[in-house]
Design an enzyme around this catalytic site. Structure first.
Site, PDB file in Angstrom:
ATOM      1  N   LYS A 195      65.520  93.465  66.994  1.00 34.94           N
ATOM      2  CA  LYS A 195      64.916  92.128  67.018  1.00 34.94           C
ATOM      3  C   LYS A 195      65.884  91.070  66.500  1.00 34.94           C
ATOM      4  O   LYS A 195      65.824  89.899  66.915  1.00 34.94           O
ATOM      5  CB  LYS A 195      63.607  92.123  66.224  1.00 34.94           C
ATOM      6  N   THR A 252      60.929  86.464  64.254  1.00 32.99           N
ATOM      7  CA  THR A 252      62.355  86.187  64.104  1.00 32.99           C
ATOM      8  C   THR A 252      62.876  85.296  65.219  1.00 32.99           C
ATOM      9  O   THR A 252      63.801  84.513  65.004  1.00 32.99           O
ATOM     10  CB  THR A 252      63.136  87.516  64.077  1.00 32.99           C
TER      11      THR A 252
END
Length: 337
Positions: A195, A252
């Protein structure tokens, strides 16, 4: 720790995330020793009862004790929580290993891959601590500043030892910090690593002004890349579409509190990697991880075009505009691929 009695915990790593977890645990009534390697910084924390550099404005509860002595932090603790960057995990565990009592278990909140080896954190821990010690990982969509301020958060704690995962869930879980448990340490580890790379790609796209449609594209197809790698390594699709996979990626990629997203924005604005890192002022995990993810994908024949273009911008000097062009020039294909 099978009951709800207060625990004694050592949190190893006094950056923003380590400090936030230590503060949360202390608020839960646990006795917490927060270890940092810089004696002067630890002394300042002890005096001011805050971490002014990494978590400003968050006061330490009375049961949180900063210390620069690793042995003192570990001695008598029920369990150990390691919160260091992935490139420092092995050295940290090697320093801890001779200090650990047989009963002490180790949970890490480290996201990434070891440089050069591409080992996931649980693989590093197995090499250093041995297979017999109970270990696990805490991961999920969780900005340190929001945890420090007591805002609602949910994470996953995964361990091959289901009892350890359940024990640590009881230690951390309360009305604002929700914990889910899992035994899929591989899936949780892959989600926490990949991620960060995808968030850099999304930051680049947003920084170039490509808009919300492109952001949705990168997140959705990025999830496909994450799942291809994770399942190949032995993780489950359920984990990778859960809190530690999709949940963490959404966080994120979409909020400027993310260092990885800010790295992408800076690259789109014309900064090089060292300049952007200096401005951000903390470790940007996705920069190192991009190299290892790219190498793993090539070695295993896994199609990860977004991660590959992020790697080329970060490590081969390609421009963000070139990377986007390569992605948009790819031929149409089945969405199931």
């Amino acid at each position: 720790m099978a009951d709800n009695r207060p625990a004694c915990l050592a949190v190893i790593g006094a950056g923003s995330w380590g400090t936030a977890l230590a503060v949360h645990l202390a608020r839960r009534g646990h006795a917490v020793r927060l270890w940092g390697r810089d004696p002067s910084a630890i002394e300042a924390m002890a005096e001011s009862r805050t971490n002014a550099r990494y978590l400003p404005g968050v006061e330490f509860p009375a049961t949180l004790e900063p210390t620069a002595e690793l042995a003192a932090a570990v001695d008598g603790a029920d369990d150990i929580v390691v919160v260091v960057p992935s490139h420092a995990l092995r050295a940290c565990l090697e320093a801890l290993a001779p200090l650990l009592a047989p009963h002490q278990r180790v949970l890490w909140a480290t996201k990434g891959l070891e440089p050069e080896t591409a080992l996931l954190p649980h693989e590093v821990a197995a090499e250093v601590l041995g297979a017999s010690r109970a270990t696990g990982v805490l991961s999920g969509p969780s900005f340190a500043g929001e945890v420090g301020r007591g805002l609602p958060t949910a994470v996953t704690i995964a361990s091959a030892d289901a009892e350890f995962a359940a024990d640590m869930a009881r230690v951390f879980h309360d009305g604002v910090f929700r914990v889910y448990t899992s035994q899929d340490v591989i899936g949780v580890g892959v989600g926490g690593a990949v991620k960060n790379v995808l968030a850099i790609a999304v930051g680049i796209s947003d920084g170039l002004g490509y808009g919300a449609n492109a952001r949705a594209l990168l997140i959705t197809r990025g999830l496909s890349e994450m799942m291809r790698l994770g399942v190949t390594l032995g993780g489950t699709r359920e984990t990778l579409t859960g809190m530690a996979g999709l949940g963490d990626m959404l966080l994120t990629c979409s909020d400027d509190q993310s260092r990885n997203r800010r790295m992408g924005l800076a690259l789109a604005a014309g900064d090089d990697v060292p300049t952007a890192e200096a401005r951000i002022g903390q470790v940007v995990e996705g920069v190192r991880v991009a190299r290892e993810v790219h190498r793993m994908a090539l070695e295993r024949g896994i199609d990860m075009p977004i991660a590959a273009q992020a790697y080329r911008v970060l490590h081969e000097g390609d421009s963000p505009q070139e990377a986007v062009r390569r992605l948009t020039d790819r031929p149409s294909r089945s969405e199931a691929e």
